[in-house]
Scaffold this motif. Sequence first.
Motif: not given
Length: 358
Positions: A112-135
């Motif tokens: 779908l052409g989104m960009d991935a950003f802000d790779r981190r872990k949540d409070d439970e230690g799970r991997r998390l990444v956000s995707v969107s079409y812009g800031p």
Amino acid sequence: LCGAAAVLAAPTTAMAFQTRADDEARIAQIADEIKQLPANPADDTDDELVRRDALTSEEAGLRNDLARLDSNRAYVQGLRQELQLGIGGYAQSCQLRVPSLEAAEAFWCGALGMDAFDRRKDDEGRRLVSVSYGPVSLDDENGAHFSINLVEDTALPTGPAAVDADQPGDPRVISLTRPGLAYIQVAVPNPLRITKVFASEAEILWGYGYFELALPLSAGGGRVRAYAGKARRDPVELLSYHVENPKAAAEELRRALPGLEVLPLAVYDGKNRGPVSPKDVGNVYIPRPPKGSVLLGYAGANESGACVMLEPMQKPSKGAVSTDPTDGYDGIDIVSGAEVNADVVTPAVVSVRSRKFD
């Protein structure tokens, strides 16, 4: 409000989205490169002519980007002013649990052409990444884009899509076994690359005029409706939920979130579609939602932001079977200019997490 304390803050780490400075710097480089070509284009060799055309086309695209940034900056400034005055609001993000971040990124970013950003872990230690079409930040002139926060949950089932292109019945009719998130609709900024869709292992259930896509379970499952050709500020157009009583659910959400409006919506009334209506969401090929559906959003969201669609539960088309909703859906985050009515219990199926802008 359901899950109000769990609302996600806007991501703060750096993003890879192209900026105004990038565009302006590249335009300056193009000007320098053009100076290296003959002063009179009539003197160009074949290779120089091809090079000049490529540079000119690239510059035009960059200047269009700058014009779009100017427009988005005005939108963000207006939105921020409304929020500071205690009015308006916007849908900020939603959260999806997925068994594999890699599989989910292959779909949302690869297909779908989104960009991935802000790779981190949540409070439970799970991997998390956000995707969107812009800031996403309102501090960015290209901000206020809707993001999907993908959280890895290895306890979820994995595998191919729950439905495939060979299923009987009309693939455009979505029938769920119980209330829940039915699909996300996206007006992709560029035509989909079929090879990328196949690489993500998504199933193309329909491909005439728009794409009805079933995500593999490994990417979280569920459906996406995607189409190209509509210039939209934010390509994420709406999240559609199937509920028992759309009108009642809409009233609960409006009581909880002051300023939330019922937006114009063309619905299917059993007759031929007829001409395109300004009340249509999507394009002329996307099925109109059934009678009784409600579209919710803040003023202007049907043109510039993400909306919430509430549709009545539907029966499967002849020969088809009902499917489960997107089980990994964990709620939508709403930012409100006015104080939210925390005492109002909103529909659990939508799972609104809301906060007042500060």
